[in-house]
Design a protein around this motif. Structure first.
Motif, PDB file in Angstrom:
ATOM      1  N   GLU A  39      65.511  61.197  68.697  1.00 52.04           N
ATOM      2  CA  GLU A  39      65.077  61.120  67.296  1.00 52.04           C
ATOM      3  C   GLU A  39      63.614  61.527  67.205  1.00 52.04           C
ATOM      4  O   GLU A  39      62.759  60.906  67.832  1.00 52.04           O
ATOM      5  CB  GLU A  39      65.250  59.695  66.778  1.00 52.04           C
ATOM      6  CG  GLU A  39      66.674  59.187  66.917  1.00 52.04           C
ATOM      7  CD  GLU A  39      66.808  57.688  66.696  1.00 52.04           C
ATOM      8  OE1 GLU A  39      65.935  56.921  67.166  1.00 52.04           O
ATOM      9  OE2 GLU A  39      67.790  57.290  66.061  1.00 52.04           O
ATOM     10  N   ASN A  40      63.314  62.557  66.435  1.00 50.68           N
ATOM     11  CA  ASN A  40      61.937  63.010  66.268  1.00 50.68           C
ATOM     12  C   ASN A  40      61.351  62.402  64.997  1.00 50.68           C
ATOM     13  O   ASN A  40      61.579  62.897  63.902  1.00 50.68           O
ATOM     14  CB  ASN A  40      61.857  64.536  66.203  1.00 50.68           C
ATOM     15  CG  ASN A  40      60.436  65.024  66.034  1.00 50.68           C
ATOM     16  OD1 ASN A  40      59.474  64.269  66.159  1.00 50.68           O
ATOM     17  ND2 ASN A  40      60.285  66.311  65.756  1.00 50.68           N
ATOM     18  N   TYR A  41      60.593  61.318  65.160  1.00 55.30           N
ATOM     19  CA  TYR A  41      59.923  60.688  64.028  1.00 55.30           C
ATOM     20  C   TYR A  41      58.417  60.935  64.082  1.00 55.30           C
ATOM     21  O   TYR A  41      57.631  60.125  63.625  1.00 55.30           O
ATOM     22  CB  TYR A  41      60.243  59.194  63.975  1.00 55.30           C
ATOM     23  CG  TYR A  41      61.680  58.951  63.564  1.00 55.30           C
ATOM     24  CD1 TYR A  41      62.155  59.426  62.349  1.00 55.30           C
ATOM     25  CD2 TYR A  41      62.556  58.286  64.400  1.00 55.30           C
ATOM     26  CE1 TYR A  41      63.478  59.241  61.984  1.00 55.30           C
ATOM     27  CE2 TYR A  41      63.880  58.083  64.027  1.00 55.30           C
ATOM     28  CZ  TYR A  41      64.325  58.565  62.824  1.00 55.30           C
ATOM     29  OH  TYR A  41      65.636  58.377  62.460  1.00 55.30           O
ATOM     30  N   THR A  42      58.050  62.082  64.676  1.00 55.83           N
ATOM     31  CA  THR A  42      56.648  62.485  64.664  1.00 55.83           C
ATOM     32  C   THR A  42      56.400  63.317  63.412  1.00 55.83           C
ATOM     33  O   THR A  42      57.333  63.625  62.667  1.00 55.83           O
ATOM     34  CB  THR A  42      56.298  63.331  65.908  1.00 55.83           C
ATOM     35  OG1 THR A  42      56.966  64.593  65.819  1.00 55.83           O
ATOM     36  CG2 THR A  42      56.683  62.613  67.193  1.00 55.83           C
ATOM     37  N   SER A  43      55.163  63.718  63.224  1.00 53.00           N
ATOM     38  CA  SER A  43      54.826  64.566  62.074  1.00 53.00           C
ATOM     39  C   SER A  43      54.850  66.048  62.438  1.00 53.00           C
ATOM     40  O   SER A  43      54.514  66.895  61.619  1.00 53.00           O
ATOM     41  CB  SER A  43      53.447  64.178  61.528  1.00 53.00           C
ATOM     42  OG  SER A  43      52.486  64.247  62.570  1.00 53.00           O
ATOM     43  N   VAL A  44      55.266  66.365  63.679  1.00 53.27           N
ATOM     44  CA  VAL A  44      55.321  67.753  64.135  1.00 53.27           C
ATOM     45  C   VAL A  44      56.684  68.055  64.761  1.00 53.27           C
ATOM     46  O   VAL A  44      57.465  67.154  65.049  1.00 53.27           O
ATOM     47  CB  VAL A  44      54.193  68.066  65.150  1.00 53.27           C
ATOM     48  CG1 VAL A  44      52.820  67.912  64.511  1.00 53.27           C
ATOM     49  CG2 VAL A  44      54.300  67.177  66.374  1.00 53.27           C
ATOM     50  N   THR A  45      56.940  69.325  64.980  1.00 52.46           N
ATOM     51  CA  THR A  45      58.201  69.764  65.559  1.00 52.46           C
ATOM     52  C   THR A  45      58.249  69.479  67.053  1.00 52.46           C
ATOM     53  O   THR A  45      57.265  69.662  67.761  1.00 52.46           O
ATOM     54  CB  THR A  45      58.381  71.280  65.306  1.00 52.46           C
ATOM     55  OG1 THR A  45      58.402  71.499  63.900  1.00 52.46           O
ATOM     56  CG2 THR A  45      59.653  71.814  65.914  1.00 52.46           C
TER      57      THR A  45
END
Length: 123
Positions: A39-45
């Motif tokens: 799960e990518n819950y960062t602000s970047v790709t």
């Protein structure tokens, strides 16, 4: 005759596509599930994703290939490399060049790896 040839071509094409989709690989020989939702819950790709058995000294191939994981997106990563190992090191490379790693993860028991701007967690 024409219809059955088209049907056969469609079947072969479907098999070729299925063989390239992560998660459609053959089941592990020991029957254990080695799929982890990332799960990518960062602000970047999220640009690259690696999983290597803890017994390995190098990172294996990028599980994303040419794909990326945009902020808020998830992917089910098939970690199984055919070795029947359960303990892996996980690594994600973000588009801002930041690297996030989680070491010694039992992918036979873990179901998700959440990566966020303030840290990451396994569950």
């Amino acid at each position: 005759m024409q219809t059955s040839i088209r049907g056969a071509k469609a079947f072969v094409a479907a098999l070729a596509i299925a063989a390239t989709i992560p998660g459609t690989a053959w089941a592990a020989s020991d029957g254990k599930n080695r799929k982890v939702v990332v799960e990518n819950y960062t602000s970047v790709t999220l640009r690259e994703l690696y999983a290597s058995p803890v017994s390995s000294d190098t990172w294996e191939e990028d599980l994303l290939g040419q794909r990326t994981l945009a902020p808020g997106e998830t992917i089910e990563a098939d970690i199984d490399n055919g070795s029947d190992e359960c303990f892996y090191d996980l690594k994600a490379v973000l588009s801002n060049e930041k690297t996030v790693e989680k070491r010694n993860v039992n992918v036979c028991e873990v179901s998700a790896w959440t990566i966020g701007d303030s840290g990451n967690s396994i569950r």
